[in-house]
Enzyme design. Structure first.
Site, PDB file in Angstrom:
ATOM      1  N   ARG A   1      43.742  47.236  30.978  1.00  0.00           N
ATOM      2  CA  ARG A   1      42.593  47.736  31.611  1.00  0.00           C
ATOM      3  C   ARG A   1      41.585  48.489  30.688  1.00  0.00           C
ATOM      4  O   ARG A   1      41.889  49.125  29.986  1.00  0.00           O
ATOM      5  CB  ARG A   1      42.849  48.607  32.843  1.00  0.00           C
TER       6      ARG A   1
ATOM      7  N   LYS B   1      44.069  55.464  31.949  1.00  0.00           N
ATOM      8  CA  LYS B   1      45.389  56.420  31.984  1.00  0.00           C
ATOM      9  C   LYS B   1      45.180  57.597  31.088  1.00  0.00           C
ATOM     10  O   LYS B   1      44.402  57.705  30.517  1.00  0.00           O
ATOM     11  CB  LYS B   1      46.561  55.583  31.313  1.00  0.00           C
TER      12      LYS B   1
ATOM     13  N   TYR C   1      42.982  58.369  35.362  1.00  0.00           N
ATOM     14  CA  TYR C   1      44.084  58.915  35.881  1.00  0.00           C
ATOM     15  C   TYR C   1      45.159  60.002  35.290  1.00  0.00           C
ATOM     16  O   TYR C   1      45.010  59.782  33.933  1.00  0.00           O
ATOM     17  CB  TYR C   1      44.960  57.596  36.160  1.00  0.00           C
TER      18      TYR C   1
ATOM     19  N   HIS D   1      47.844  62.233  36.519  1.00  0.00           N
ATOM     20  CA  HIS D   1      49.391  62.339  37.255  1.00  0.00           C
ATOM     21  C   HIS D   1      49.844  63.453  36.535  1.00  0.00           C
ATOM     22  O   HIS D   1      50.989  63.386  35.970  1.00  0.00           O
ATOM     23  CB  HIS D   1      50.056  60.974  37.098  1.00  0.00           C
TER      24      HIS D   1
ATOM     25  N   GLU E   1      43.066  60.223  40.684  1.00  0.00           N
ATOM     26  CA  GLU E   1      44.055  60.082  41.878  1.00  0.00           C
ATOM     27  C   GLU E   1      43.883  61.180  42.948  1.00  0.00           C
ATOM     28  O   GLU E   1      44.541  61.214  44.128  1.00  0.00           O
ATOM     29  CB  GLU E   1      45.415  60.037  41.542  1.00  0.00           C
TER      30      GLU E   1
ATOM     31  N   SER F   1      46.587  51.233  43.938  1.00  0.00           N
ATOM     32  CA  SER F   1      47.721  51.235  44.925  1.00  0.00           C
ATOM     33  C   SER F   1      48.050  49.878  45.859  1.00  0.00           C
ATOM     34  O   SER F   1      49.128  49.420  45.551  1.00  0.00           O
ATOM     35  CB  SER F   1      47.598  52.095  45.907  1.00  0.00           C
TER      36      SER F   1
ATOM     37  N   LEU G   1      53.515  59.258  49.099  1.00  0.00           N
ATOM     38  CA  LEU G   1      52.758  60.184  48.143  1.00  0.00           C
ATOM     39  C   LEU G   1      52.360  61.481  48.910  1.00  0.00           C
ATOM     40  O   LEU G   1      51.982  61.539  50.007  1.00  0.00           O
ATOM     41  CB  LEU G   1      51.545  59.607  47.858  1.00  0.00           C
TER      42      LEU G   1
ATOM     43  N   ASP H   1      54.761  57.280  38.972  1.00  0.00           N
ATOM     44  CA  ASP H   1      53.718  57.919  38.284  1.00  0.00           C
ATOM     45  C   ASP H   1      53.615  59.442  38.684  1.00  0.00           C
ATOM     46  O   ASP H   1      53.081  60.269  38.051  1.00  0.00           O
ATOM     47  CB  ASP H   1      52.458  57.185  38.226  1.00  0.00           C
TER      48      ASP H   1
ATOM     49  N   ASN I   1      52.460  51.971  34.971  1.00  0.00           N
ATOM     50  CA  ASN I   1      51.051  51.319  35.094  1.00  0.00           C
ATOM     51  C   ASN I   1      51.248  49.754  35.483  1.00  0.00           C
ATOM     52  O   ASN I   1      50.685  49.157  34.669  1.00  0.00           O
ATOM     53  CB  ASN I   1      50.229  51.552  33.842  1.00  0.00           C
TER      54      ASN I   1
HETATM   55  N1  LIG Z   1      53.248  52.574  39.384  1.00  0.00           N
HETATM   56  C1  LIG Z   1      52.006  52.483  39.365  1.00  0.00           C
HETATM   57  O1  LIG Z   1      51.424  51.758  38.548  1.00  0.00           O
HETATM   58  C2  LIG Z   1      51.222  52.978  40.517  1.00  0.00           C
HETATM   59  C3  LIG Z   1      49.799  52.538  40.754  1.00  0.00           C
HETATM   60  C4  LIG Z   1      48.949  52.922  42.040  1.00  0.00           C
HETATM   61  C5  LIG Z   1      49.665  53.804  42.730  1.00  0.00           C
HETATM   62  N2  LIG Z   1      50.926  54.417  42.447  1.00  0.00           N
HETATM   63  C6  LIG Z   1      51.614  55.510  43.113  1.00  0.00           C
HETATM   64  O2  LIG Z   1      51.808  54.813  44.496  1.00  0.00           O
HETATM   65  C7  LIG Z   1      52.121  56.009  45.318  1.00  0.00           C
HETATM   66  C8  LIG Z   1      51.549  55.623  46.789  1.00  0.00           C
HETATM   67  O3  LIG Z   1      50.305  55.773  46.864  1.00  0.00           O
HETATM   68  P1  LIG Z   1      49.269  55.332  48.035  1.00  0.00           P
HETATM   69  O4  LIG Z   1      47.820  55.341  47.521  1.00  0.00           O
HETATM   70  O5  LIG Z   1      49.919  54.174  48.774  1.00  0.00           O
HETATM   71  O6  LIG Z   1      49.438  56.722  48.705  1.00  0.00           O
HETATM   72  P2  LIG Z   1      49.056  57.088  50.378  1.00  0.00           P
HETATM   73  O7  LIG Z   1      48.608  58.331  50.457  1.00  0.00           O
HETATM   74  O8  LIG Z   1      48.183  55.924  50.854  1.00  0.00           O
HETATM   75  O9  LIG Z   1      50.222  56.620  51.127  1.00  0.00           O
HETATM   76  C9  LIG Z   1      51.500  57.581  50.988  1.00  0.00           C
HETATM   77  C10 LIG Z   1      52.121  57.496  52.199  1.00  0.00           C
HETATM   78  O10 LIG Z   1      53.379  58.398  52.181  1.00  0.00           O
HETATM   79  C11 LIG Z   1      53.772  58.967  53.358  1.00  0.00           C
HETATM   80  N3  LIG Z   1      54.694  59.998  52.753  1.00  0.00           N
HETATM   81  C12 LIG Z   1      54.458  61.110  52.150  1.00  0.00           C
HETATM   82  N4  LIG Z   1      55.777  61.763  52.034  1.00  0.00           N
HETATM   83  C13 LIG Z   1      56.637  61.230  52.917  1.00  0.00           C
HETATM   84  C14 LIG Z   1      57.905  61.503  53.363  1.00  0.00           C
HETATM   85  N5  LIG Z   1      58.483  62.805  52.947  1.00  0.00           N
HETATM   86  N6  LIG Z   1      58.640  60.627  54.114  1.00  0.00           N
HETATM   87  C15 LIG Z   1      58.052  59.537  54.381  1.00  0.00           C
HETATM   88  N7  LIG Z   1      56.632  59.160  54.132  1.00  0.00           N
HETATM   89  C16 LIG Z   1      56.133  60.007  53.268  1.00  0.00           C
HETATM   90  C17 LIG Z   1      52.394  59.478  53.775  1.00  0.00           C
HETATM   91  O11 LIG Z   1      52.662  59.579  55.287  1.00  0.00           O
HETATM   92  C18 LIG Z   1      51.722  58.036  53.466  1.00  0.00           C
HETATM   93  O12 LIG Z   1      51.491  57.370  54.493  1.00  0.00           O
HETATM   94  C19 LIG Z   1      51.644  57.167  44.769  1.00  0.00           C
HETATM   95  O13 LIG Z   1      52.559  58.133  44.212  1.00  0.00           O
HETATM   96  C20 LIG Z   1      50.851  56.760  43.952  1.00  0.00           C
HETATM   97  O14 LIG Z   1      50.389  57.425  42.613  1.00  0.00           O
HETATM   98  C21 LIG Z   1      51.270  54.019  41.315  1.00  0.00           C
END
Ligand SMILES: NC(=O)c1ccc[n+]([C@@H]2O[C@H](COP(=O)([O-])OP(=O)(O)OC[C@H]3O[C@@H](n4cnc5c(N)ncnc54)[C@H](O)[C@@H]3O)[C@@H](O)[C@H]2O)c1
Length: 349
Positions: A15, A74, A93, A95, A117, A132, A237, A267, A297
């Site tokens: 990206r 990143k 980002y 993290h 984020e 996400s 999250l 992340d 990522n």
């Molecule tokens: N790996 C990657 O490349 C990448 C890319 C984008 C996002 N992400 C990550 O994905 C994750 C999710 O992001 P999002 O935007 O969907 O977040 P979001 O806030 O939209 O959704 C998170 C959900 O988790 C739930 N939650 C939190 N704690 C909980 C628990 N203990 N038990 C059950 N449910 C619980 C919340 O109620 C919420 O509905 C984040 O960690 C984000 O950083 C990773």
């Protein structure tokens, strides 16, 4: 203001933070935009595209980091951290809960670092949401691929066919990533279960697709599902903080051989106990016959789509920072992680 856009250094990250269309708007507002040579190539943007809209191509990282505001994708690598200086603004980002070394380095350099984020508008995270959404979809693509026998998996086709059972996908978290994963898995024909601690989030998903099973998260509910589950996708999250470890080692042991765990929340440290981060060069590792995927990522693999989506959502905030609004803009302030050698974001304290 002088704005710098470096080429991303993370392994196989494709990206770029701002597309030529966004750079054109910044230039129209009299900002100087420095783009490191070939930074847009993997997203399908050439130096000539940036030059055509008034951007300036510079040959190395040192030249980009002359800028007062650095906008990237990143978290910075050590080579970049060493170039950061007092009062410079970094917007990307970060993290930091999962990256304590980067946190320490940013404090040492006395920069003002804003994390995409954690930028919050009416309780939502608009700069995380598009990535996400992409990560949720890619998690399903990857798990379908690694369920194949030729890739070490159990040889299960997620959608099944007539006379066979459908594959089962369990998604932890019904937020943006969880929604996209669940809807994608359901579109492929899988049987999909989603667990979240928020009934409101589950209801929102159910309204979009009533064939998806939803339940409030509990260890018992998850344990009951796992022996027949082919894929678990972790997508929870807690804003800015380390992810809760929902999939403990005991729960992982309930999965049958050749099944797949994708931890999108890696992340933020990961929601799967003892999981190790992976990268696009080797997205999966196997332990006790379970495939673990924890690429930090994920959207970096589809940089054309990701760069366009990211650039679109960050541009208004880049404009506001460049207009000097950081000190009195509450939304921008919600993104400040560190400033003047001090931690600002409460989740990091
Ligand atoms: N790996 C990657 O490349 C990448 C890319 C984008 C996002 N992400 C990550 O994905 C994750 C999710 O992001 P999002 O935007 O969907 O977040 P979001 O806030 O939209 O959704 C998170 C959900 O988790 C739930 N939650 C939190 N704690 C909980 C628990 N203990 N038990 C059950 N449910 C619980 C919340 O109620 C919420 O509905 C984040 O960690 C984000 O950083 C990773």
């Amino acid at each position: 203001m002088m704005i710098g856009i470096p080429r991303e250094r993370k392994l196989l990250e494709g990206r770029i933070a701002l597309t030529p269309k966004a750079v054109a708007e910044l230039v129209a507002n009299h900002h100087v935009v420095l783009i490191e040579t070939n930074a847009g190539l993997k997203s399908g943007y050439y130096n000539s595209d940036y030059l055509a809209v008034g951007g300036q191509i510079v040959q190395n990282l040192t030249d980009v980091y002359r800028a007062e505001l650095v906008v990237k994708v990143k978290e910075p690598v050590i080579e970049e951290i060493n170039l950061l200086r007092k009062n410079q603004i970094l917007f990307c980002y970060l993290h930091l809960a999962a990256n304590p070394d980067v946190l320490k380095a940013l404090l040492r350099q006395h920069v003002t670092a804003l994390a995409f984020e954690t930028l919050t508008v009416n309780g939502h995270l608009p700069l995380l949401a598009p990535m996400s959404a992409i990560a949720g979809q890619l998690a399903v693509h990857l798990s379908a691929q690694y369920l194949q026998q030729i890739n070490g998996g159990a040889g299960v086709l997620l959608g099944g066919v007539m006379g066979t059972a459908k594959g089962r996908v369990v998604v932890l978290g019904a937020g943006v990533a969880g929604n996209h994963a669940a809807l994608m898995a359901s579109a492929l024909g899988a049987e999909v279960y989603v667990l979240d601690k928020s009934q409101e989030a589950l209801n929102h998903l159910k309204r979009q697709n009533s064939s998806i099973f939803t339940a409030l998260f509990s260890e018992e509910a998850l344990a009951a599902l796992l022996p027949q589950t082919d894929v678990v996708i972790g997508a929870v999250l807690i804003k800015g903080a380390n992810a809760p470890r929902l999939l403990t080692k005991n729960l992982q042991a309930l999965l049958a051989k050749g099944r797949i765990i994708v931890d999108i929340a890696i992340d933020q440290g990961g929601c799967v106990e003892d999981i190790q981060a992976t990268d696009w060069q080797q997205p999966t590792y196997w332990r006790n016959d379970i495939g673990y995927i924890a690429v930090t990522n994920l959207p970096g693999a589809v940089p054309r789509t990701s760069a366009q989506a990211l650039s679109e959502v960050i541009l208004p905030y880049v404009q506001n920072i460049a207009r000097g609004e950081l000190s009195h803009d509450a939304i921008l302030q919600s993104a400040i992680a560190v400033k003047d050698g001090k931690i600002v974001h409460p989740a990091l304290i």
